[in-house]
Motif scaffolding. Structure first.
Motif, PDB file in Angstrom:
ATOM      1  N   LYS A 255       6.146  -5.156 -10.670  1.00 22.17           N
ATOM      2  CA  LYS A 255       4.984  -6.037 -10.643  1.00 22.17           C
ATOM      3  C   LYS A 255       4.078  -5.618  -9.488  1.00 22.17           C
ATOM      4  N   ASP A 256       2.780  -5.843  -9.653  1.00 17.55           N
ATOM      5  CA  ASP A 256       1.873  -5.534  -8.547  1.00 17.55           C
ATOM      6  C   ASP A 256       0.720  -6.525  -8.540  1.00 17.55           C
ATOM      7  N   ARG A 257       0.190  -6.763  -7.370  1.00 22.67           N
ATOM      8  CA  ARG A 257      -0.975  -7.627  -7.178  1.00 22.67           C
ATOM      9  C   ARG A 257      -1.850  -7.025  -6.078  1.00 22.67           C
ATOM     10  N   VAL A 258      -3.150  -7.226  -6.196  1.00 23.83           N
ATOM     11  CA  VAL A 258      -4.087  -6.818  -5.158  1.00 23.83           C
ATOM     12  C   VAL A 258      -4.474  -8.055  -4.360  1.00 23.83           C
ATOM     13  N   VAL A 259      -4.235  -8.013  -3.062  1.00 24.10           N
ATOM     14  CA  VAL A 259      -4.497  -9.156  -2.189  1.00 24.10           C
ATOM     15  C   VAL A 259      -5.647  -8.816  -1.248  1.00 24.10           C
ATOM     16  N   PRO A 260      -6.798  -9.478  -1.372  1.00 22.45           N
ATOM     17  CA  PRO A 260      -7.900  -9.229  -0.437  1.00 22.45           C
ATOM     18  C   PRO A 260      -7.668  -9.935   0.889  1.00 22.45           C
TER      19      PRO A 260
ATOM     20  N   ASP B 211       0.829  -1.213   0.000  1.00 21.20           N
ATOM     21  CA  ASP B 211       0.000   0.000   0.000  1.00 21.20           C
ATOM     22  C   ASP B 211       0.861   1.261   0.000  1.00 21.20           C
ATOM     23  N   GLY B 212       1.981   1.206  -0.720  1.00 23.54           N
ATOM     24  CA  GLY B 212       2.855   2.365  -0.853  1.00 23.54           C
ATOM     25  C   GLY B 212       3.930   2.482   0.207  1.00 23.54           C
ATOM     26  N   ASP B 213       3.854   1.687   1.275  1.00 24.98           N
ATOM     27  CA  ASP B 213       4.855   1.722   2.340  1.00 24.98           C
ATOM     28  C   ASP B 213       5.897   0.627   2.108  1.00 24.98           C
ATOM     29  N   LYS B 214       7.158   0.976   2.267  1.00 24.76           N
ATOM     30  CA  LYS B 214       8.228   0.030   1.999  1.00 24.76           C
ATOM     31  C   LYS B 214       8.228  -1.111   3.011  1.00 24.76           C
ATOM     32  N   VAL B 215       8.405  -2.334   2.506  1.00 27.34           N
ATOM     33  CA  VAL B 215       8.462  -3.530   3.347  1.00 27.34           C
ATOM     34  C   VAL B 215       9.925  -3.928   3.516  1.00 27.34           C
ATOM     35  N   THR B 216      10.345  -4.083   4.777  1.00 24.82           N
ATOM     36  CA  THR B 216      11.743  -4.434   5.057  1.00 24.82           C
ATOM     37  C   THR B 216      11.874  -5.779   5.769  1.00 24.82           C
ATOM     38  N   LYS B 217      10.760  -6.341   6.203  1.00 30.16           N
ATOM     39  CA  LYS B 217      10.823  -7.645   6.862  1.00 30.16           C
ATOM     40  C   LYS B 217       9.917  -8.629   6.130  1.00 30.16           C
TER      41      LYS B 217
ATOM     42  N   ILE C 200       0.361  -4.923  -3.322  1.00 30.36           N
ATOM     43  CA  ILE C 200       1.788  -5.217  -3.142  1.00 30.36           C
ATOM     44  C   ILE C 200       2.496  -4.945  -4.470  1.00 30.36           C
ATOM     45  N   GLU C 201       3.548  -4.131  -4.419  1.00 24.23           N
ATOM     46  CA  GLU C 201       4.361  -3.844  -5.601  1.00 24.23           C
ATOM     47  C   GLU C 201       5.800  -4.243  -5.317  1.00 24.23           C
TER      48      GLU C 201
END
Length: 332
Positions: A161-166, A131-137, A151-152
């Protein structure tokens, strides 16, 4: 002497700034309470957040959590209650046990999302955002809100790449980034777990959420169409009943309602019964048309994230022995 005067000036400036911040925080807090009472949760939660930033407090933090909970943002509400509990524990506040109960009560409802990488995958050059926030873990669950999440990811400036996860309320989802040899990301495999299910989770599959409001609009069209048909049928029945009634008056009643023979009484009674049935069908059809139109108009538009709050509304036609109408409910 000069040093003392300078320190005194700085202390006065700091005191004035602190007082101003407290006044602004109080005004924002009152604004948040008013907005929340009006169910304007987006604006209310923002006001509470700004108030807490200016003048942090356990009470304000609890109102942030309550605002998100009433809004349906369960993940953010759970995290806000946890923060309030930590503040109460540090301050040895008497409200800590009650806040702990709130945290425990919401724990099972807060969705979790775990982003995984294939075994032995290097994170060098890998950029992932949720959702635009960087994932580090990776491999650890995030507490998030129910609804669709984007998720991008990309490697070393390559194609993104991006996917929408419900994610469902109380659900636990896992997303594995499929990064083959060569360092270029391919697809995302999603595994969703139902927290109440006793069976094994579904096999990996790609999940794409349906367009928001599609089912509501289709339902509105179907209900409205059924209402139009009902109105047509009732009109035909009414015309038929009127014709039979007039024919019975002419043939068996001498054109008067009070001079009917036995057959005339039977025929006019049947005609009136048919007309009454047609009236009920007409009312039900009208209610169905109105319900279908409202259902279509109130269906959420735009992307799924924007329509999350509106999707809880519903409109259903209702018919009873006393009449017909439309039931309108949900979150407003």
């Amino acid at each position: 002497m000069k040093l003392s005067a300078t320190l005194l000036s700085l202390a006065l400036v700091a005191g004035v700034a602190s007082a101003n911040n407290k006044d602004k925080a109080d005004a924002l807090f009152k604004q948040g309470k008013k907005l929340m009472s009006e169910k304007r949760y987006a604006d209310a939660c923002e006001a509470f957040e700004k108030s807490n930033k200016l003048d942090p407090g356990i009470g304000t933090q609890l109102n942030i959590a309550k605002c998100y909970e009433e809004w349906g943002k369960i993940g953010r509400a759970f995290l806000a209650y946890q923060e309030a509990e930590a503040m109460a524990k540090a301050a040895k506040d008497s409200r800590e046990p009650k806040i702990h109960e709130l945290v425990e009560g919401l724990d099972s409802q807060a969705p979790r999302l775990t982003i995984k990488l294939p075994k032995d995958t290097s994170t060098n050059g890998l950029t992932v955002t949720l959702d635009g926030d960087k994932v580090t873990k990776f491999g650890e669950p995030f507490v998030i809100d129910p609804g669709p999440h984007t998720i991008e990811y990309s490697i070393s400036g390559g194609a993104k790449k991006d996917r929408v996860v419900p994610v469902e309320r109380g659900g636990d989802s896992e997303v594995t980034l499929d990064i083959p040899k060569g360092g270029k990301p391919d697809v995302i495999a999603v595994v969703r777990h139902d927290v109440k299910a006793d069976t094994k989770p579904d096999t990996k599959q790609e999940v794409q959420p349906p367009p928001p409001g599609r089912n509501m609009r289709l339902g509105g069209i179907v209900i409205g169409g059924a209402g139009v048909i009902a109105i047509g049928v009732s009109s035909i029945m009414t015309l038929s009943a009127r014709g039979k009634y007039n024919d019975a008056l002419d043939a068996h009643c001498g054109g008067m309602k009070t001079t009917c023979d036995d057959e005339g009484l039977t025929l006019t009674h049947d005609a009136r019964s048919t007309a009454n049935t047609a009236t009920v069908i007409f009312i039900a059809g009208t209610a169905a048309v109105a319900g279908g139109v409202l259902l279509y108009l109130f269906a959420p538009h735009g992307d799924a994230a924007e329509s999350e709050e509106k999707s809880a509304r519903y409109i259903v036609p209702a018919v009873s022995p006393d009449g017909a109408g439309v039931v309108f409910g949900g979150n407003f």
